[in-house]
Design a protein around this motif. Structure first.
Motif, mmCIF file in Angstrom:
data_model
loop_
_atom_site.group_PDB
_atom_site.id
_atom_site.type_symbol
_atom_site.label_atom_id
_atom_site.label_comp_id
_atom_site.label_asym_id
_atom_site.label_seq_id
_atom_site.Cartn_x
_atom_site.Cartn_y
_atom_site.Cartn_z
ATOM 1 N N UNK A 45 0.796 -1.226 0.000
ATOM 2 C CA UNK A 45 0.000 0.000 0.000
ATOM 3 C C UNK A 45 0.829 1.277 0.000
ATOM 4 N N UNK A 46 1.997 1.273 0.671
ATOM 5 C CA UNK A 46 2.723 2.526 0.879
ATOM 6 C C UNK A 46 4.088 2.617 0.201
ATOM 7 N N UNK A 47 4.777 1.519 0.019
ATOM 8 C CA UNK A 47 6.153 1.614 -0.484
ATOM 9 C C UNK A 47 6.366 1.022 -1.866
ATOM 10 N N UNK A 48 5.402 0.311 -2.378
ATOM 11 C CA UNK A 48 5.579 -0.382 -3.654
ATOM 12 C C UNK A 48 5.700 0.594 -4.814
ATOM 13 N N UNK A 49 4.750 1.488 -4.981
ATOM 14 C CA UNK A 49 4.773 2.416 -6.114
ATOM 15 C C UNK A 49 5.911 3.435 -6.041
ATOM 16 N N UNK A 50 6.195 4.055 -4.872
ATOM 17 C CA UNK A 50 7.353 4.964 -4.828
ATOM 18 C C UNK A 50 8.662 4.259 -5.154
ATOM 19 N N UNK A 51 8.793 3.011 -4.748
ATOM 20 C CA UNK A 51 10.008 2.255 -5.065
ATOM 21 C C UNK A 51 10.166 2.023 -6.551
ATOM 22 N N UNK A 52 9.059 1.737 -7.224
ATOM 23 C CA UNK A 52 9.117 1.527 -8.676
ATOM 24 C C UNK A 52 9.322 2.826 -9.430
ATOM 25 N N UNK A 53 8.768 3.917 -8.932
ATOM 26 C CA UNK A 53 8.911 5.209 -9.616
ATOM 27 C C UNK A 53 10.351 5.698 -9.616
ATOM 28 N N UNK A 54 11.142 5.305 -8.618
ATOM 29 C CA UNK A 54 12.536 5.742 -8.534
ATOM 30 C C UNK A 54 13.437 5.000 -9.512
#
Length: 136
Positions: A45-54
């Motif tokens: 919910x919280x870290x998956x998308x920001x990790x992929x965006x980087x």
């Protein structure tokens, strides 16, 4: 998007694979101890998308053409995927490529920082040499 959580012998690791227009981006996250369901849910919910965006690096993959699959074959494929440990080879390649690019960027930044640190020392040395020869 696919999340694979596996034990690599030392830590529990989660690898996220995202295929977008025949390009695969992968992100690796170390959980440490065996993650509980709540920890995995929090990660999703919280870290998956920001990790992929980087992630900047991606690997080209060949997407499989969806065809009708025999139910028994599908069951065998699912069982085989459940038996496999760890991420796909494409994901490993994408993670390695991202790591190499970050390593190169860090090396350049470190070299620049070292030169900035040594520049005043060199200037003092040049100034001192000029002062020694001032009257001659």
């Amino acid at each position: 998007m696919k999340l694979t959580v596996y034990y690599d012998g030392q830590y529990w690791v989660g690898v996220v694979e995202h295929v977008d227009s025949a390009r695969l981006r992968a992100c690796r996250f170390i959980f440490g101890a065996e993650p509980k369901d709540g920890e995995v849910l929090d990660f999703v919910l919280h870290r998956l998308l920001p990790g992929l965006d980087n992630r900047k690096a991606s690997v080209e993959v060949q997407e499989a053409v969806p065809t009708k699959v025999n139910p028994k074959r599908l069951a065998r494929q699912v069982a085989k995927e459940l038996r496999t440990k760890g991420p796909s080879t494409y994901a490993q390649e994408a993670i390695k490529l991202e790591w190499e690019t970050r390593k190169a960027e860090k090396k350049v930044a470190g070299r620049k920082q070292k030169l900035e640190r040594l520049e005043p020392k060199w200037q003092r040395k040049v100034q001192k040499a000029k002062e020694k020869h001032r009257g001659k």
